[in-house]
Design an enzyme around this catalytic site. Sequence first.
Site, PDB file in Angstrom:
ATOM      1  N   HIS A 124       1.092  -0.777   0.052  1.00  0.00           N
ATOM      2  CA  HIS A 124       0.099  -0.143  -0.149  1.00  0.00           C
ATOM      3  C   HIS A 124       1.021   1.395   0.204  1.00  0.00           C
ATOM      4  O   HIS A 124       1.804   1.334   0.937  1.00  0.00           O
ATOM      5  CB  HIS A 124      -0.487   0.176   1.326  1.00  0.00           C
ATOM      6  CG  HIS A 124      -1.965  -1.295   1.683  1.00  0.00           C
ATOM      7  ND1 HIS A 124      -0.933  -2.344   2.065  1.00  0.00           N
ATOM      8  CD2 HIS A 124      -2.768  -0.848   0.841  1.00  0.00           C
ATOM      9  CE1 HIS A 124      -2.629  -3.106   1.465  1.00  0.00           C
ATOM     10  NE2 HIS A 124      -3.844  -2.855   0.904  1.00  0.00           N
ATOM     11  N   HIS A 132      -4.731  -6.073  -6.671  1.00  0.00           N
ATOM     12  CA  HIS A 132      -4.238  -7.413  -5.855  1.00  0.00           C
ATOM     13  C   HIS A 132      -6.300  -7.929  -4.881  1.00  0.00           C
ATOM     14  O   HIS A 132      -6.779  -7.249  -4.680  1.00  0.00           O
ATOM     15  CB  HIS A 132      -3.412  -7.224  -4.132  1.00  0.00           C
ATOM     16  CG  HIS A 132      -4.068  -5.757  -3.155  1.00  0.00           C
ATOM     17  ND1 HIS A 132      -4.039  -4.703  -3.486  1.00  0.00           N
ATOM     18  CD2 HIS A 132      -4.592  -5.843  -2.105  1.00  0.00           C
ATOM     19  CE1 HIS A 132      -3.632  -4.005  -2.838  1.00  0.00           C
ATOM     20  NE2 HIS A 132      -4.403  -4.849  -1.796  1.00  0.00           N
ATOM     21  N   CYS A 188     -12.378  -5.733   6.995  1.00  0.00           N
ATOM     22  CA  CYS A 188     -12.019  -6.519   5.429  1.00  0.00           C
ATOM     23  C   CYS A 188     -10.292  -7.340   5.690  1.00  0.00           C
ATOM     24  O   CYS A 188      -9.464  -7.428   7.083  1.00  0.00           O
ATOM     25  CB  CYS A 188     -11.886  -5.449   4.663  1.00  0.00           C
ATOM     26  SG  CYS A 188     -12.830  -4.158   4.316  1.00  0.00           S
ATOM     27  N   HIS A 233      -6.740 -10.313   3.725  1.00  0.00           N
ATOM     28  CA  HIS A 233      -6.518 -10.078   1.715  1.00  0.00           C
ATOM     29  C   HIS A 233      -6.502 -11.621   2.366  1.00  0.00           C
ATOM     30  O   HIS A 233      -5.981 -11.825   3.249  1.00  0.00           O
ATOM     31  CB  HIS A 233      -5.190  -9.401   1.905  1.00  0.00           C
ATOM     32  CG  HIS A 233      -4.908  -8.009   1.828  1.00  0.00           C
ATOM     33  ND1 HIS A 233      -4.849  -6.962   3.198  1.00  0.00           N
ATOM     34  CD2 HIS A 233      -5.411  -6.769   0.609  1.00  0.00           C
ATOM     35  CE1 HIS A 233      -5.312  -6.147   2.597  1.00  0.00           C
ATOM     36  NE2 HIS A 233      -4.796  -5.877   1.332  1.00  0.00           N
ATOM     37  N   GLU A 259      -9.431  -9.881  13.943  1.00  0.00           N
ATOM     38  CA  GLU A 259      -9.922  -9.012  14.884  1.00  0.00           C
ATOM     39  C   GLU A 259     -10.932  -8.368  15.480  1.00  0.00           C
ATOM     40  O   GLU A 259     -10.735  -7.343  16.309  1.00  0.00           O
ATOM     41  CB  GLU A 259     -10.397  -8.256  13.320  1.00  0.00           C
ATOM     42  CG  GLU A 259      -9.518  -8.055  12.445  1.00  0.00           C
ATOM     43  CD  GLU A 259      -9.428  -7.411  11.114  1.00  0.00           C
ATOM     44  OE1 GLU A 259     -10.406  -6.187  11.024  1.00  0.00           O
ATOM     45  OE2 GLU A 259      -9.028  -7.415   9.795  1.00  0.00           O
ATOM     46  N   TYR A 269     -12.443  -2.036  -6.656  1.00  0.00           N
ATOM     47  CA  TYR A 269     -12.364  -0.175  -6.436  1.00  0.00           C
ATOM     48  C   TYR A 269     -11.261   0.049  -5.835  1.00  0.00           C
ATOM     49  O   TYR A 269     -10.342  -1.082  -5.689  1.00  0.00           O
ATOM     50  CB  TYR A 269     -13.133   0.177  -5.014  1.00  0.00           C
ATOM     51  CG  TYR A 269     -12.201   0.020  -3.480  1.00  0.00           C
ATOM     52  CD1 TYR A 269     -11.813   0.952  -3.186  1.00  0.00           C
ATOM     53  CD2 TYR A 269     -12.498  -1.481  -3.219  1.00  0.00           C
ATOM     54  CE1 TYR A 269     -10.489   0.936  -2.085  1.00  0.00           C
ATOM     55  CE2 TYR A 269     -11.671  -2.047  -2.368  1.00  0.00           C
ATOM     56  CZ  TYR A 269     -10.881  -0.973  -1.966  1.00  0.00           C
ATOM     57  OH  TYR A 269     -10.198  -0.958  -0.764  1.00  0.00           O
ATOM     58  N   GLU A 300      -5.239   2.692  -2.290  1.00  0.00           N
ATOM     59  CA  GLU A 300      -6.045   1.177  -2.428  1.00  0.00           C
ATOM     60  C   GLU A 300      -6.778   0.686  -3.673  1.00  0.00           C
ATOM     61  O   GLU A 300      -6.965   0.691  -4.005  1.00  0.00           O
ATOM     62  CB  GLU A 300      -7.448   0.821  -1.345  1.00  0.00           C
ATOM     63  CG  GLU A 300      -7.116   0.667   0.085  1.00  0.00           C
ATOM     64  CD  GLU A 300      -6.799  -0.365   0.396  1.00  0.00           C
ATOM     65  OE1 GLU A 300      -6.045  -1.692  -0.082  1.00  0.00           O
ATOM     66  OE2 GLU A 300      -6.192  -1.117   1.896  1.00  0.00           O
ATOM     67  N   GLU A 321      -7.916  -3.016  -5.284  1.00  0.00           N
ATOM     68  CA  GLU A 321      -8.307  -4.260  -4.729  1.00  0.00           C
ATOM     69  C   GLU A 321      -9.628  -4.859  -5.496  1.00  0.00           C
ATOM     70  O   GLU A 321     -10.906  -4.403  -5.898  1.00  0.00           O
ATOM     71  CB  GLU A 321      -8.802  -4.408  -3.463  1.00  0.00           C
ATOM     72  CG  GLU A 321      -7.425  -3.608  -2.076  1.00  0.00           C
ATOM     73  CD  GLU A 321      -7.982  -4.055  -1.084  1.00  0.00           C
ATOM     74  OE1 GLU A 321      -7.463  -4.234  -0.552  1.00  0.00           O
ATOM     75  OE2 GLU A 321      -9.383  -3.748  -0.282  1.00  0.00           O
ATOM     76  N   TRP A 342     -14.643   2.036   0.153  1.00  0.00           N
ATOM     77  CA  TRP A 342     -15.086   0.976  -0.269  1.00  0.00           C
ATOM     78  C   TRP A 342     -16.316   0.611   0.278  1.00  0.00           C
ATOM     79  O   TRP A 342     -17.519   0.178  -0.613  1.00  0.00           O
ATOM     80  CB  TRP A 342     -14.741  -0.122   0.531  1.00  0.00           C
ATOM     81  CG  TRP A 342     -13.659  -0.491   1.595  1.00  0.00           C
ATOM     82  CD1 TRP A 342     -14.813  -1.001   2.712  1.00  0.00           C
ATOM     83  CD2 TRP A 342     -12.385   0.497   2.095  1.00  0.00           C
ATOM     84  NE1 TRP A 342     -13.821  -1.423   3.281  1.00  0.00           N
ATOM     85  CE2 TRP A 342     -12.876  -0.083   3.409  1.00  0.00           C
ATOM     86  CE3 TRP A 342     -11.775   0.804   1.869  1.00  0.00           C
ATOM     87  CZ2 TRP A 342     -11.817   0.225   4.680  1.00  0.00           C
ATOM     88  CZ3 TRP A 342     -11.339   2.102   2.606  1.00  0.00           C
ATOM     89  CH2 TRP A 342     -10.844   0.885   4.164  1.00  0.00           C
TER      90      TRP A 342
END
Length: 195
Positions: free
Chosen positions: A26, A33, A68, A70, A88, A105, A115, A117, A162
């Site tokens: 980032h 990604h 959110c 990855h 989290e 987005y 961002e 993604e 997002w």
Amino acid sequence: MTNDEHVVLVDPAGNAVGTAPKSTVHGTATPLHMAFSSYVFDASGNVLLTRRADHKITWPGVLTNSCCGHPLPGEGLPSAVIRRLSHELSLTVSSVDLLLPRFSYRAVMPDGTVEHELCPVYRALVGEEPSANPEEVGSVLWMPWKEFSDRVLAGELAISPWATEQLPQLVALGPDPLTWPVADPGELPPAVRDL
């Protein structure tokens, strides 16, 4: 999570083209990604909102959807959703459903951080209260889905870019988030379709 965790780089068609350390991805030239967004609901259809921790690289302190993250290389998105909700928010989910398989987005922060993604969207159902990991989450808030969506669409509640883009697509699925139709996993980007 360690700083050498890798993310999956993709081309615009969603094919994997490599990996890169998450800690380096980032910036002002963020490569496209794989990621995911998830919306956690309780049995009454309330949505769990989170405020991002103040030290996050992207959109620190901003109110957003539940979680959110990855996928790791070789990890399926449902598994990534379950892993990140546990990390989290200390949540154990009873189901993970694909809602928006092709959402993507690109957003730019005032400091130029980007961002970028391919970010399929999932619904997760829980029957327990979250416990926020302060490394990731500043605070949590339950809100009735209709109140949340109405306030965001009316411009009364600011949320992450997002989530702002996802919301109209989710509202279009119907008024009750617990009965939204599940999307076809075959519509996911090729990089994560068969994982």
